[in-house]
Design a protein around this motif. Sequence first.
Motif, PDB file in Angstrom:
ATOM      1  N   TRP A 269      11.262 -10.492 -18.546  1.00 25.58           N
ATOM      2  CA  TRP A 269      10.329  -9.416 -18.188  1.00 25.58           C
ATOM      3  C   TRP A 269      10.908  -8.037 -18.448  1.00 25.58           C
ATOM      4  O   TRP A 269      10.174  -7.050 -18.488  1.00 25.58           O
ATOM      5  CB  TRP A 269       9.942  -9.524 -16.717  1.00 25.58           C
ATOM      6  N   HIS A 270      12.198  -7.929 -18.578  1.00 26.20           N
ATOM      7  CA  HIS A 270      12.839  -6.628 -18.707  1.00 26.20           C
ATOM      8  C   HIS A 270      12.685  -6.092 -20.128  1.00 26.20           C
ATOM      9  O   HIS A 270      13.027  -6.778 -21.105  1.00 26.20           O
ATOM     10  CB  HIS A 270      14.316  -6.685 -18.335  1.00 26.20           C
TER      11      HIS A 270
ATOM     12  N   THR B 184      -2.724   1.858 -21.191  1.00 23.27           N
ATOM     13  CA  THR B 184      -1.823   1.150 -22.107  1.00 23.27           C
ATOM     14  C   THR B 184      -1.111   0.022 -21.373  1.00 23.27           C
ATOM     15  O   THR B 184      -1.015   0.008 -20.145  1.00 23.27           O
ATOM     16  CB  THR B 184      -0.755   2.087 -22.696  1.00 23.27           C
ATOM     17  N   GLY B 185      -0.582  -0.913 -22.155  1.00 17.30           N
ATOM     18  CA  GLY B 185       0.163  -2.011 -21.576  1.00 17.30           C
ATOM     19  C   GLY B 185       1.425  -1.557 -20.875  1.00 17.30           C
ATOM     20  O   GLY B 185       1.796  -2.090 -19.824  1.00 17.30           O
ATOM     21  N   LEU B 186       2.117  -0.564 -21.444  1.00 20.20           N
ATOM     22  CA  LEU B 186       3.342  -0.074 -20.829  1.00 20.20           C
ATOM     23  C   LEU B 186       3.049   0.577 -19.477  1.00 20.20           C
ATOM     24  O   LEU B 186       3.772   0.362 -18.500  1.00 20.20           O
ATOM     25  CB  LEU B 186       4.039   0.921 -21.760  1.00 20.20           C
ATOM     26  N   ALA B 187       1.978   1.366 -19.420  1.00 18.81           N
ATOM     27  CA  ALA B 187       1.614   2.002 -18.149  1.00 18.81           C
ATOM     28  C   ALA B 187       1.250   0.954 -17.107  1.00 18.81           C
ATOM     29  O   ALA B 187       1.588   1.097 -15.917  1.00 18.81           O
ATOM     30  CB  ALA B 187       0.450   2.962 -18.367  1.00 18.81           C
ATOM     31  N   LEU B 188       0.577  -0.106 -17.527  1.00 23.02           N
ATOM     32  CA  LEU B 188       0.224  -1.172 -16.593  1.00 23.02           C
ATOM     33  C   LEU B 188       1.469  -1.863 -16.059  1.00 23.02           C
ATOM     34  O   LEU B 188       1.593  -2.099 -14.854  1.00 23.02           O
ATOM     35  CB  LEU B 188      -0.675  -2.188 -17.290  1.00 23.02           C
ATOM     36  N   ARG B 189       2.395  -2.174 -16.940  1.00 18.90           N
ATOM     37  CA  ARG B 189       3.610  -2.868 -16.492  1.00 18.90           C
ATOM     38  C   ARG B 189       4.401  -2.004 -15.518  1.00 18.90           C
ATOM     39  O   ARG B 189       4.952  -2.521 -14.540  1.00 18.90           O
ATOM     40  CB  ARG B 189       4.459  -3.262 -17.701  1.00 18.90           C
ATOM     41  N   ARG B 190       4.473  -0.720 -15.777  1.00 13.47           N
ATOM     42  CA  ARG B 190       5.203   0.159 -14.850  1.00 13.47           C
ATOM     43  C   ARG B 190       4.564   0.188 -13.466  1.00 13.47           C
ATOM     44  O   ARG B 190       5.245   0.392 -12.467  1.00 13.47           O
ATOM     45  CB  ARG B 190       5.283   1.566 -15.441  1.00 13.47           C
TER      46      ARG B 190
ATOM     47  N   ASP C  23      -2.574   8.379  -7.685  1.00 14.38           N
ATOM     48  CA  ASP C  23      -3.290   8.916  -8.840  1.00 14.38           C
ATOM     49  C   ASP C  23      -3.507   7.885  -9.944  1.00 14.38           C
ATOM     50  O   ASP C  23      -3.861   8.244 -11.069  1.00 14.38           O
ATOM     51  CB  ASP C  23      -2.518  10.108  -9.403  1.00 14.38           C
ATOM     52  N   GLN C  24      -3.312   6.590  -9.654  1.00 11.90           N
ATOM     53  CA  GLN C  24      -3.485   5.558 -10.665  1.00 11.90           C
ATOM     54  C   GLN C  24      -4.456   4.491 -10.174  1.00 11.90           C
ATOM     55  O   GLN C  24      -4.708   4.362  -8.967  1.00 11.90           O
ATOM     56  CB  GLN C  24      -2.129   4.935 -11.037  1.00 11.90           C
ATOM     57  N   ALA C  25      -5.014   3.743 -11.109  1.00 11.29           N
ATOM     58  CA  ALA C  25      -6.057   2.767 -10.794  1.00 11.29           C
ATOM     59  C   ALA C  25      -5.429   1.453 -10.352  1.00 11.29           C
ATOM     60  O   ALA C  25      -5.357   0.479 -11.117  1.00 11.29           O
ATOM     61  CB  ALA C  25      -6.963   2.557 -11.991  1.00 11.29           C
ATOM     62  N   ILE C  26      -4.975   1.408  -9.121  1.00 11.48           N
ATOM     63  CA  ILE C  26      -4.401   0.198  -8.548  1.00 11.48           C
ATOM     64  C   ILE C  26      -4.706   0.193  -7.060  1.00 11.48           C
ATOM     65  O   ILE C  26      -4.639   1.236  -6.397  1.00 11.48           O
ATOM     66  CB  ILE C  26      -2.881   0.102  -8.810  1.00 11.48           C
ATOM     67  N   ALA C  27      -5.092  -0.976  -6.534  1.00 11.10           N
ATOM     68  CA  ALA C  27      -5.463  -1.066  -5.120  1.00 11.10           C
ATOM     69  C   ALA C  27      -5.168  -2.471  -4.624  1.00 11.10           C
ATOM     70  O   ALA C  27      -5.077  -3.425  -5.404  1.00 11.10           O
ATOM     71  CB  ALA C  27      -6.935  -0.722  -4.916  1.00 11.10           C
TER      72      ALA C  27
ATOM     73  N   ARG D 165       0.832  -1.214   0.000  1.00  6.00           N
ATOM     74  CA  ARG D 165       0.000   0.000   0.000  1.00  6.00           C
ATOM     75  C   ARG D 165       0.860   1.254   0.000  1.00  6.00           C
ATOM     76  O   ARG D 165       0.537   2.251  -0.649  1.00  6.00           O
ATOM     77  CB  ARG D 165      -0.910   0.010   1.220  1.00  6.00           C
ATOM     78  N   ALA D 166       1.966   1.203   0.718  1.00  5.69           N
ATOM     79  CA  ALA D 166       2.830   2.382   0.825  1.00  5.69           C
ATOM     80  C   ALA D 166       3.484   2.737  -0.499  1.00  5.69           C
ATOM     81  O   ALA D 166       3.864   3.902  -0.713  1.00  5.69           O
ATOM     82  CB  ALA D 166       3.898   2.146   1.894  1.00  5.69           C
ATOM     83  N   MET D 167       3.613   1.775  -1.404  1.00  3.77           N
ATOM     84  CA  MET D 167       4.296   2.059  -2.671  1.00  3.77           C
ATOM     85  C   MET D 167       3.334   2.347  -3.818  1.00  3.77           C
ATOM     86  O   MET D 167       3.760   2.748  -4.891  1.00  3.77           O
ATOM     87  CB  MET D 167       5.201   0.875  -3.055  1.00  3.77           C
ATOM     88  N   LEU D 168       2.028   2.185  -3.604  1.00  4.48           N
ATOM     89  CA  LEU D 168       1.087   2.376  -4.698  1.00  4.48           C
ATOM     90  C   LEU D 168       0.867   3.860  -4.990  1.00  4.48           C
ATOM     91  O   LEU D 168       0.659   4.650  -4.068  1.00  4.48           O
ATOM     92  CB  LEU D 168      -0.260   1.725  -4.362  1.00  4.48           C
ATOM     93  N   PRO D 169       0.905   4.261  -6.257  1.00  2.00           N
ATOM     94  CA  PRO D 169       0.647   5.654  -6.614  1.00  2.00           C
ATOM     95  C   PRO D 169      -0.814   6.022  -6.379  1.00  2.00           C
ATOM     96  O   PRO D 169      -1.719   5.268  -6.768  1.00  2.00           O
ATOM     97  CB  PRO D 169       1.009   5.723  -8.098  1.00  2.00           C
TER      98      PRO D 169
END
Length: 280
Positions: free
Chosen positions: A278-279, A253-259, A233-237, A227-231
């Motif tokens: 994965w890199h 986008t896929g790139l935004a999701l991977r980041r 302003d983005q859709a992640i929980a 939780r402490a590392m989640l941004p």
Amino acid sequence: MKFAEAEIVNGPILQRARGIGRITAKQVDERTRLDTLFQEGCGKIRLPNTHSSSLEAVLINTAGGITGGDHLLWGAELAPDGHMVLTTQACERSYRSTGDFGRVETRLKVGAGGHLDWLPQETILFAASKLDRRLEVDLDEGATLTAIEAVLLGRDAMGEDAADALLRDNWRIRRNGQLVHAEATQLHATAEERQSLSLLNGNRAFASVLHIAATPDRASAIGDRVRAMLPADQAIAVSVNQSRLVIRAMAPTGLALRRMIVPVLLELTAAGSLPRLWHL
């Protein structure tokens, strides 16, 4: 000339891909090593050299993708106290289907005290594709798991949205034979599903990450760090329930999701690193 009686089939009989890949691992001097490997059809498994004590296996679909009527079956079994990492060579692709769903089934078993990282790369759904995907995991006492499935609706660079793609994705995770996690995701190719604020909200990439910890206290501690590392302003929980930690993420986008999800996976994997494939 006399012919045997047979049903006449109108239209072409299409060739379909079949693939099976299974691997088992054993412990040798506190290192996880290959025990058995079976592969058939388009299902192949490769074992890259690593400097880790864990065993890394790369799953390859040599058919180049999945379409209606194809069937892939992956399996892995890990000995007690072992560590295995399973990934894929590249993004899996689900192509246009003229009829049936393509099927991908994965069955994993983790011995007592072992940890398995199920880290396939993203699945790309193309227009008019139909994919039925199933993940079943059996954990023995004290075994742990990190698993991800990510989906991209079309290719970013081509401006695709795969608006008519269909997906059925079912997970069943058991510990000592008791069900501890179950979920079912479906895409029905409706505009409401893609645009609704409570569903995809216009995003074209999404992922589910699951971590099964050894104890509820351990899951709670990991959940606090994630939780402490989640941004904000983005859709992640993230949510934590008993020994389960579940993360949902969406991105345009896929790139935004991977980041978004790579830092989470680095926190949850046993090795603290991702497979080289994965890199970017």
